[in-house]
Enzyme design. Structure first.
Site, PDB file in Angstrom:
ATOM      1  N   TYR A 158      30.824  32.814  48.733  1.00 20.27           N
ATOM      2  CA  TYR A 158      31.379  32.015  47.647  1.00 20.27           C
ATOM      3  C   TYR A 158      31.811  30.644  48.183  1.00 20.27           C
ATOM      4  CZ  TYR A 158      31.717  36.256  44.737  1.00 20.27           C
ATOM      5  OH  TYR A 158      31.449  37.395  44.011  1.00 20.27           O
ATOM      6  N   GLY A 205      30.244  38.755  29.854  1.00 17.93           N
ATOM      7  CA  GLY A 205      28.825  38.481  29.661  1.00 17.93           C
ATOM      8  C   GLY A 205      28.462  37.030  29.879  1.00 17.93           C
ATOM      9  N   ARG A 216      38.026  28.754  35.036  1.00 19.18           N
ATOM     10  CA  ARG A 216      37.930  27.420  35.627  1.00 19.18           C
ATOM     11  C   ARG A 216      39.260  26.692  35.570  1.00 19.18           C
ATOM     12  NH1 ARG A 216      33.094  27.748  32.669  1.00 19.18           N
ATOM     13  NH2 ARG A 216      31.218  27.741  33.971  1.00 19.18           N
ATOM     14  N   THR A 217      40.108  27.073  34.608  1.00 14.05           N
ATOM     15  CA  THR A 217      41.397  26.405  34.429  1.00 14.05           C
ATOM     16  C   THR A 217      42.500  27.437  34.332  1.00 14.05           C
ATOM     17  OG1 THR A 217      41.327  26.410  31.998  1.00 14.05           O
ATOM     18  CG2 THR A 217      40.240  24.570  33.132  1.00 14.05           C
ATOM     19  N   LEU A 250      42.582  31.202  32.499  1.00 11.87           N
ATOM     20  CA  LEU A 250      43.043  32.394  33.200  1.00 11.87           C
ATOM     21  C   LEU A 250      44.171  33.068  32.426  1.00 11.87           C
ATOM     22  CD1 LEU A 250      43.007  34.290  35.617  1.00 11.87           C
ATOM     23  CD2 LEU A 250      44.550  32.718  36.802  1.00 11.87           C
TER      24      LEU A 250
END
Length: 330
Positions: free
Chosen positions: A62, A220, A295-296, A300
């Site tokens: 990663y 998904g 991403r933010t 989350l």
């Protein structure tokens, strides 16, 4: 919000009911932009920690290793023992060197030392094999992995993305048990409301062997967040717009029928589609803890809010039956 703990299969460990996945840490787009840099990565880890989250999932590929480095830097200011850290190995890391891929002993022993150094820790709690290696015999692989446990570098072993190869996991575990070695005790398959291939045989295998099941891609690839519509499909601004495979796999009438039910239940619960999709997984028998990413911080926090969505049996059944097929509960 305070995430609860659940049993991680037969390991004896307790895991957060929602695990945090870090695969976007340091990930570069085709345009050369980094999706999540170090500062935001630490902000996301802070938010997960503040919500009571204690299970951090990463892999040595990663961000080209940056994910592990940034997690290690973040953990340096905290009590390492309070967190469960999982990483994965498999993918080739040196161009032109076929031995830097897979689960052969040479590669595994090199990779574990390198990832521990990046994480700045003496051990990982769970080490996954990221994919199955058909070139390395199962006995050789399990003997090597058991050596890492005996050395104290790894506590538990996991398998990731093994569908439809559940029988290979079962065979490897039978070899390990016969030899008195550490077996696989955690599984990390793809599983969500529209990707249902693990139902039936795979989940039954995991239940038989006492494997904790921690699904990845619980939304998904973003389809279950509701950001795609039948009318618009993929837009030019979409991060997956360059891939027709996403459209072929997810933007189907059958899947949009599922999304209609997700949205209806979300309206009933004053929740978002993402929260309902995650809550459904958390209610599924055989599932331990989905892996969420974002991403933010706002994304989350939305995803973690799924832990507060209490679906009724009728809602779970309605969601389950929204997509037809030969699915069966364990």
């Amino acid at each position: 919000m305070d995430l609860e703990f659940v049993s991680l299969g037969d390991t004896g460990l307790q895991t957060s009911e929602l695990q945090f996945g870090t695969w976007r840490f340091g990930k570069e787009t085709e345009e050369g932009n980094v999706e999540i840099g170090e500062e935001r990565a630490h902000e996301l880890l802070d938010a997960y920690d503040e919500a009571g989250g204690r299970y951090i999932d990463t892999a040595d590929v990663y961000g080209g290793g940056k994910s592990e480095e940034w997690i290690g830097d973040w953990l340096a200011d905290r009590d390492r023992e309070r967190y469960t850290v999982a990483s994965k190995i498999f993918w080739q890391i040196r161009e032109g060197d076929p031995n830097s891929r897979g689960t052969n002993r040479k590669n595994v022993r090199h990779r574990i030392d390198a990832l521990l150094e990046r994480l700045d820790t003496d051990y990982v709690d769970v080490l996954y094999i990221h994919r199955w290696d058909d070139e390395t015999p199962a006995r050789e692989m399990m003997k090597t992995l058991n050596g890492l446990v005996e050395d104290g570098k790894v506590h538990y072993l996991g398998t990731s993305t093994m569908v439809p190869n559940g029988w290979k996991v079962a065979r490897a575990n039978e070899i390990a048990r016969r030899e008195g070695w550490e077996p696989f005790t955690v599984a990390q398959p793809r599983y969500n409301l529209v990707d249902r291939e693990v139902e039936g045989g795979y989940l039954e295998m995991a239940d038989h062997y006492g494997l904790g099941v921690c699904p990845w891609s619980p939304l998904g690839q973003g389809f279950l967040t509701g950001k795609y519509t039948r009318e618009e499909g993929l837009t030019g601004e979409s991060r997956v717009a360059e891939s027709s495979r996403f459209a072929d796999a997810y933007l189907t009438d059958e899947n949009f029928d599922v999304l209609d039910v997700v949205q209806a239940v979300a309206d009933e619960e004053d929740a978002t589609p993402a929260q309902v999709a995650l809550a459904w997984l958390m209610h599924r028998e055989g599932v331990t803890a989905p892996i969420v990413g974002a991403r933010t911080v706002e994304q989350l926090e939305e995803n973690l809010g799924a832990a507060e969505v209490d679906l009724s049996d009728e809602q779970v059944e309605r969601l389950t039956e929204a997509k037809g097929g030969p699915f069966s509960d364990i």
